[in-house]
Design a protein around this motif. Structure first.
Motif, PDB file in Angstrom:
ATOM      1  N   THR A 165       0.820  -1.213   0.000  1.00  0.00           N
ATOM      2  CA  THR A 165       0.000   0.000   0.000  1.00  0.00           C
ATOM      3  C   THR A 165       0.854   1.264   0.000  1.00  0.00           C
ATOM      4  OG1 THR A 165      -0.133  -0.098   2.425  1.00  0.00           O
ATOM      5  CG2 THR A 165      -1.900  -1.140   1.181  1.00  0.00           C
ATOM      6  N   SER A 166       2.158   1.144   0.225  1.00  0.00           N
ATOM      7  CA  SER A 166       3.032   2.314   0.246  1.00  0.00           C
ATOM      8  C   SER A 166       3.595   2.646  -1.131  1.00  0.00           C
ATOM      9  CB  SER A 166       4.195   2.079   1.220  1.00  0.00           C
ATOM     10  OG  SER A 166       3.718   1.829   2.521  1.00  0.00           O
ATOM     11  N   ASN A 173       3.188   3.145  -5.288  1.00  0.00           N
ATOM     12  CA  ASN A 173       2.174   3.546  -6.259  1.00  0.00           C
ATOM     13  C   ASN A 173       1.998   2.423  -7.280  1.00  0.00           C
ATOM     14  OD1 ASN A 173       0.696   4.727  -8.383  1.00  0.00           O
ATOM     15  ND2 ASN A 173       1.487   6.761  -7.875  1.00  0.00           N
ATOM     16  N   MET A 175       2.913   3.265 -11.106  1.00  0.00           N
ATOM     17  CA  MET A 175       4.233   3.795 -11.453  1.00  0.00           C
ATOM     18  C   MET A 175       5.258   2.667 -11.431  1.00  0.00           C
ATOM     19  SD  MET A 175       4.632   7.455  -9.484  1.00  0.00           S
ATOM     20  CE  MET A 175       6.341   7.657 -10.035  1.00  0.00           C
ATOM     21  N   GLN A 177       9.575   5.466  -9.224  1.00  0.00           N
ATOM     22  CA  GLN A 177       9.279   5.815  -7.831  1.00  0.00           C
ATOM     23  C   GLN A 177      10.560   6.099  -7.050  1.00  0.00           C
ATOM     24  OE1 GLN A 177       5.965   3.779  -5.869  1.00  0.00           O
ATOM     25  NE2 GLN A 177       5.700   2.527  -7.705  1.00  0.00           N
ATOM     26  N   GLU A 221      12.003   9.468  -8.190  1.00  0.00           N
ATOM     27  CA  GLU A 221      11.300  10.595  -7.573  1.00  0.00           C
ATOM     28  C   GLU A 221      11.954  10.972  -6.246  1.00  0.00           C
ATOM     29  OE1 GLU A 221       6.622  11.594  -7.534  1.00  0.00           O
ATOM     30  OE2 GLU A 221       7.206   9.840  -6.363  1.00  0.00           O
ATOM     31  N   TYR A 273       6.399  -3.049 -12.474  1.00  0.00           N
ATOM     32  CA  TYR A 273       5.434  -2.429 -11.560  1.00  0.00           C
ATOM     33  C   TYR A 273       5.419  -3.202 -10.233  1.00  0.00           C
ATOM     34  CZ  TYR A 273       3.719   0.228 -15.558  1.00  0.00           C
ATOM     35  OH  TYR A 273       3.631   1.091 -16.628  1.00  0.00           O
TER      36      TYR A 273
END
Length: 671
Positions: free
Chosen positions: A98-99, A101, A104, A109, A112, A148
């Motif tokens: 859940t942490s 994305n 992406m 990620q 970023e 992913y």
């Protein structure tokens, strides 16, 4: 002595009316691992979020100071705090799924985070992303960076989270339950990775966990948290040698081990009290077997239990009690009924296969098969527990569901009391549903949130026509709730009103409603606190002794296996690689995979010496298993001939079977 990297003084945090963190004080040195442990709801994660200043909208830090290398983070503006997060202070969150994305790519990620903290040019960012992926031990980083999150295993996702946290070269890393619900082999990889990174860069780690084995193996110092406040702090060695607080001692006594097989675990009664009430005395008083009259009326002061060992408890008052004699009451032994070791099998499975077709193209042609279960043979006897263990993805849950015909088998035989179940339609299978039940892994997801608990438990009674009126079903549901240690009045409440352990008890009551003889228990204690886990394990043992139930217990927790199981089947990539009595498997394992699993189990004793047989890489895909022995690409003992053909069964004793060409080469190496 150098100044500590992190100093927390009098930290107090509220969420609405609840004081979730109350007066917390701790220090953390550079390069040190400090563990914060306790049950769910004690305030561990809220302490971490307070340090990061990432509280939910209703959260507010009421008092205290959080100094990172002398700078009080609570006095910084939000803009200034953004420059600290990630760059000097980073956090790995509890659930990587859940942490991350989901839309992406992994590389994007991490990039970023790199751009945010390093401000590098595009080419330098890409190089830094690959460097971080290599640093956390992800093979083929160029390919993985283009994938992913859903394409990665749980261990891989956790490594990606670590890579993102390391993007800004932080001085302090907060790891919130970084190994919860991971397989022991993946857990060993993640913990080993954190230790390597610490040695390489001098990183300090604040480890938040309820796993005492992980604490014993990784932390230098620890603090025990209960109901928002710290009740004990010590070096790891001193804590495990002589825990001082009754809560700490009961946590340790709750751990399932092989030497407790004939006794009940010392489960902690009740639950953590709600934090929206005012406390006048010790917060543990309602659950403490050693509570004194003053415990409910006076806040306990701090007492020194040894060098660097402090405890908040009235029992350590010098004028009250000789602390050396403080001990928990003896744990009563189970009144076990004889189990049928030599009885005829109740359930026999022979060469069970469950294959799922792979469809591709516009016409959805079948281009392959996922061999989730690929030739499993088992026997389950009356009143016995057969544990099915292995890493996630090995086919354990699929096998359990196929036994109950919740998933249609592709091939093989499933015989219950001589009746063949494989191939039966829903109508003909209906007569066997009463005897064959399941407890699902996630109690919250397996109950309809819009149904009252009484209706959830009575659903099976209604479906099988065993109780036709609702009042009759509710009476039965209330009786079952009392049987599993909950009040009968809970029939009029909804599932979300209960804790995780209570919801699991409701699921057990639902499985018992139709008087089954065989229950498939699918990870019923995964991700539960040790205290709640002890309650569930005690309950399962009690019910087996009282009702003669047989369990197929699916798990990756080998400490639970040592305590509960009679026989063990070790599963890898859809096949059972070793099977035998629990003593044979745990004391004399012969398959290299079994030995690797056992060696990776954290031991709640920092003095224990053991050698971890670390498995590199992930389990191969069940759609394309490797030739020969499926385990040979990861096996530290593999030979060239292991890749030629799958090894046949070696019968080492009447009850011990293993699929390995080296199984008969003397005694297994020590783990």
């Amino acid at each position: 002595m150098s100044a500590p990297l992190l100093e927390v003084e009098g930290l107090s945090t509220t969420i609405g009316a609840a004081r979730v963190v109350d007066g917390v004080r701790l220090e953390l040195a550079r390069g040190e691992t400090f563990a914060l442990l306790g049950e769910s709801g004690c305030g561990k994660s809220m302490t971490a979020l307070s340090l990061m200043r990432l509280l939910p909208p209703a959260g507010r830090i009421e008092a205290g100071a959080v100094r990172l290398d002398g700078v009080d983070l609570l006095r910084l503006s939000e803009a200034e705090m953004r420059r600290v997060r990630g760059a000097r202070l980073a956090m790995i969150f509890q659930e990587p799924q859940t942490s991350l994305n989901p839309v992406m790519r992994i590389g994007a990620q991490i990039a970023e985070a790199v751009r945010l903290h390093a401000g590098a040019a595009a080419a330098a960012v890409d190089a830094r992303v690959l460097e971080l992926l290599r640093a956390v031990g992800i093979p083929d980083p160029e390919r993985r960076a283009r994938e992913y999150p859903h394409q990665l295993s749980g261990g891989m996702k956790q490594r990606v989270m670590i890579a993102m946290a390391l993007a800004g070269d932080p001085e302090l890393l907060i790891a919130d339950e970084p190994t919860t619900a991971l397989d022991v082999t993946i857990q060993a990889q993640v913990l080993g990775l954190l230790k390597t990174l610490q040695q390489r860069s001098g990183l300090a780690v604040l480890l938040i966990t309820h796993d005492l084995g992980v604490v014993a193996e990784t932390a230098e110092r620890l603090a025990v948290m209960y109901a928002g406040e710290i009740v004990e702090t010590a070096t790891t060695a001193a804590f495990f040698a002589a825990p001082a607080h009754p809560y700490s001692r009961m946590l340790l006594e709750s751990l399932p081990t092989a030497d407790k097989r004939g006794a009940r675990l010392a489960a902690i009664p009740g639950r953590v009290p709600p934090l929206d009430r005012a406390f006048t005395g010790c917060r543990f008083v309602e659950r403490c077997p050693r509570a004194l009259a003053r415990c409910a009326e006076q806040l306990p002061p701090w007492h020194e239990a040894g060098a660097g060992h402090w405890v908040r408890c009235h029992l350590w008052d010098a004028d009250l009690v000789d602390t050396a004699t403080v001990a928990e009451p003896a744990v009563a032994e189970d009144e076990q009924v004889p189990v049928g070791e030599d009885a005829a099998p109740l359930l026999e499975v022979a060469d069970l296969k469950v294959h799922f077709p792979i469809h591709r193209g516009v016409l959805r042609r079948v281009v392959g098969q996922v061999r989730a279960v690929d030739g499993v043979s088992l026997r389950l006897r009356p009143g016995r527990t057969l544990a099915l263990v292995g890493e996630s993805g090995c086919g354990k849950t699929t096998a359990g569901k196929a036994l109950l015909q919740l998933i249609a088998p592709t091939a093989g035989s499933i015989r219950y009391q001589g009746h063949e179940l494989a191939g039966l339609g829903h109508r003909r299978m209906r007569r066997f549903r009463k005897d064959l039940q399941i407890i699902f892994q996630d109690p919250h997801a397996s109950m309809n949130p819009r149904m009252l608990v009484g209706d959830v438990i009575g659903e099976g009674l209604q479906a099988l026509g065993l109780a036709r009126t609702r009042p009759e079903r509710l009476r039965r549901a209330a009786e079952l709730l009392e049987l599993v240690g909950m009040p009968g009045a809970a029939v009029e409440r909804y599932p979300h009103e209960f804790s995780g352990g209570q919801r699991q008890r409701i699921c057990i009551a639902r499985a018992l409603a139709v008087d089954p003889r065989v229950i498939v228990c699918d990870e019923p204690t995964s991700a539960l606190d040790v205290s709640v886990q002890a309650q569930i394990l005690n309950l399962l043992k009690d019910l087996q002794a009282r009702l003669g139930l047989s369990y197929l217990f699916i798990t990756h927790d080998l400490s639970v296996v040592a305590y509960l199981a009679h026989e063990v089947a070790v599963m890898y990539l859809g096949r059972v690689v070793e099977l035998g009595r629990v003593e044979e498997i745990l004391e004399r394992p012969r398959h290299p995979y079994t030995r690797a699993l056992l060696s990776a189990v954290p031991v709640a004793d920092p003095r224990a010496e053991r050698r971890t047989l670390r498995l590199e890489g992930d389990m191969p895909s069940p759609s394309a298993p490797p030739p020969g022995c499926h385990f040979h690409p990861r096996c530290p003992e593999a030979r060239p001939e292991c890749a030629l053909a799958y090894p046949g069964a070696r019968q080492l004793s009447p009850t011990h079977r293993v699929h390995c060409i080296r199984a008969e080469e003397g005694d297994a190496p020590s783990t």
